[in-house]
Structures are given as structure tokens and as C-alpha cells.
Design an enzyme around this catalytic site. Structure first.
Site, PDB file in Angstrom:
ATOM      1  N   GLY A 117       0.770  -1.240   0.000  1.00 20.01           N
ATOM      2  CA  GLY A 117       0.000   0.000   0.000  1.00 20.01           C
ATOM      3  C   GLY A 117       0.800   1.288   0.000  1.00 20.01           C
TER       4      GLY A 117
ATOM      5  N   ARG B 129      -5.276   0.495  -6.671  1.00 20.99           N
ATOM      6  CA  ARG B 129      -3.995   1.041  -6.197  1.00 20.99           C
ATOM      7  C   ARG B 129      -3.467   2.152  -7.098  1.00 20.99           C
ATOM      8  NH1 ARG B 129      -2.215  -2.115  -2.025  1.00 20.99           N
ATOM      9  NH2 ARG B 129      -2.454  -4.364  -2.186  1.00 20.99           N
TER      10      ARG B 129
ATOM     11  N   ASP C 170      -4.593   1.719  10.859  1.00 16.92           N
ATOM     12  CA  ASP C 170      -6.034   1.540  11.083  1.00 16.92           C
ATOM     13  C   ASP C 170      -6.202   1.023  12.520  1.00 16.92           C
ATOM     14  OD1 ASP C 170      -8.712   0.542  11.006  1.00 16.92           O
ATOM     15  OD2 ASP C 170      -8.629   0.291   8.861  1.00 16.92           O
TER      16      ASP C 170
ATOM     17  N   PHE D  52     -13.563   2.916   5.178  1.00 17.60           N
ATOM     18  CA  PHE D  52     -12.657   2.222   4.269  1.00 17.60           C
ATOM     19  C   PHE D  52     -12.284   3.137   3.100  1.00 17.60           C
ATOM     20  CE2 PHE D  52     -11.333  -0.599   0.882  1.00 17.60           C
ATOM     21  CZ  PHE D  52     -10.415  -1.379   1.557  1.00 17.60           C
TER      22      PHE D  52
ATOM     23  N   GLU E 175       4.290   3.841   6.063  1.00 16.93           N
ATOM     24  CA  GLU E 175       3.040   3.054   5.949  1.00 16.93           C
ATOM     25  C   GLU E 175       2.028   3.814   5.104  1.00 16.93           C
ATOM     26  OE1 GLU E 175       1.369   0.487   6.337  1.00 16.93           O
ATOM     27  OE2 GLU E 175       1.794  -0.625   8.164  1.00 16.93           O
ATOM     28  N   ASP E 176       1.115   3.091   4.492  1.00 22.47           N
ATOM     29  CA  ASP E 176      -0.001   3.753   3.816  1.00 22.47           C
ATOM     30  C   ASP E 176      -1.042   4.211   4.831  1.00 22.47           C
ATOM     31  OD1 ASP E 176      -0.719   1.140   4.510  1.00 22.47           O
ATOM     32  OD2 ASP E 176      -1.661   0.672   2.594  1.00 22.47           O
TER      33      ASP E 176
END
Ligand code: XMP
Ligand code: MG
Length: 179
Positions: A47, A168, A105, A155, A101-102
Site C-alpha cells: 500500500g 492502487r 487503522d 474504508f 506506511e499507507d
């Protein structure tokens, strides 16, 4: 414009221009903080690949770039099961590590990864995440110093993030829309 992937509809959320503006600000902050150190950047695949690419082009101290791949997600939901698909292959001992990191969460992936990294005895560890869902993250990380955007617990996909392997390559970030 809304997009449809499989059974889900997504609507525009963060446009490319706003992402790139923020990436430049974060890169400047890292450049300033690491003026006297050579960081080792560890990108978390898959990601983070676009974010990492845009970010590192704008960081001016000499850096090294390495990757790990940890799978935790199955479609839209975290499975809670983490699997190392590509392990740490650089020597982290005494290095100044920046994890890219993308998204953070629930924080489980980051917690797992930080344990792996600390076991290698780095000199310092900081985390840079494009997105952060504070309301979803039950863990707090002193290392999370660089955040692109704090977002609600929805999301999202695009700019590296996927839904069932798709989305992506979208330039903008989208969020799940009511069907
Ligand atoms: P946790 O919950 O462990 O999640 O902090 C970390 C990883 O799960 C993926 N993830 C997402 N992927 N949209 C995505 O496309 C999301 O909203 C989302 N939330 C979590 C992602 O790979 C992240 O590194
Ligand atoms: Mg990820």
C-alpha cells in the site's frame, strides 16, 4: 466521479493535489529532522508504494530505502492474522529507521512490525503514515511522528491502497460510499 469495484461504490475523498501538497510538507519535516542523520526508510508493501515514491524524491538527506511486506487485510476487513511475506533484509543495527506506511487503522500491523524492528537494535525508530484512523486505532504509538491525514474510520482506497487488489493506481483517494 464515483467508481465501482466489485460490489462496492467509492466516492472521491482526498484529491491528488491535496495529497501531493501534504506529502511535500511531510518530506520537508523529515528533511529538517534528519539533517544530521542518514535514515533507513522501510516501506511497508504494497500500500505505501506510491506515497513512498513521492515522499523520498523530496527528502534531501542521503537515505537508504528498503521494504517489508506484511499482509493483514482481506478485502475490506482486517483478518487479524498477520503474515510476513517479505522480511527485513537490511541490517538495522544502530540505524535511524523511518517506517513508511499507507495507513494505520487498528494499529495491529504497526505493532507487529515495530516489535520485529526493535529486535534488530536500531538507533531510533519513527513512523510516517499517509493516513491514520485515530478512532479505529486502540493502540498509541510514540513513534508515529509523521501523519499525512487523520481520517474517520471509513474504508478508503486509491493512491496505493486497494480493495480486493484493485484501485492502487488511482491518483486520488476514495472512500466507501453508500450503495
Ligand atoms: P491495521 O488495522 O493493522 O491495518 O492498522 C494496516 C493495514 O491494513 C490495510 N488497511 C487498509 N487498506 N483501505 C485499504 O485499502 C483501508 O481503509 C485500510 N485500512 C487498513 C493497509 O494495508 C494497512 O497497512
Ligand atoms: Mg499496508
Amino acid at each position: 466521479m464515483k467508481i465501482q469495484i466489485d460490489d462496492k461504490t467509492f466516492e472521491p475523498f482526498i484529491p491528488e493535489a491535496k495529497i501531493l501538497e501534504r506529502v511535500a510538507e511531510v518530506a520537508n519535516q523529515i528533511t529538517e529532522d534528519y539533517r544530521d542523520r542518514k535514515p533507513l526508510i522501510i516501506g511497508v508493501l504494497s500500500g505505501s508504494f506510491l506515497f513512498l515514491a513521492d515522499l523520498v524524491k523530496q527528502i534531501t538527506p542521503p537515505t537508504e530505502i528498503s521494504f517489508v511486506k506484511i499482509a493483514s487485510y482481506d478485502g475490506e476487513r482486517s483478518t487479524g492474522k498477520l503474515k510476513v511475506q517479505l522480511g527485513l533484509y537490511s541490517d538495522l543495527t544502530d540505524r535511524h529507521v523511518i517506517v513508511v506506511e499507507d495507513i494505520v487503522d487498528t494499529g495491529h500491523t504497526l505493532q507487529f512490525l515495530l516489535e520485529m524492528i526493535y529486535a534488530e537494535k536500531p538507533a531510533s525508530v519513527q513512523v510516517c503514515s499517509l493516513l491514520y484512523k485515530p478512532a479505529a486505532c486502540g493502540l498509541s504509538f510514540k513513534e508515529l511522528s509523521y501523519i499525512g491525514f487523520e481520517i474517520p474510520s471509513e474504508f478508503v482506497l486509491g493512491y496505493g491502497l486497494d480493495y480486493k487488489g484493485r484501485g492502487r493506481n488511482l491518483r486520488d483517494i476514495y472512500r466507501l460510499a453508500p450503495n
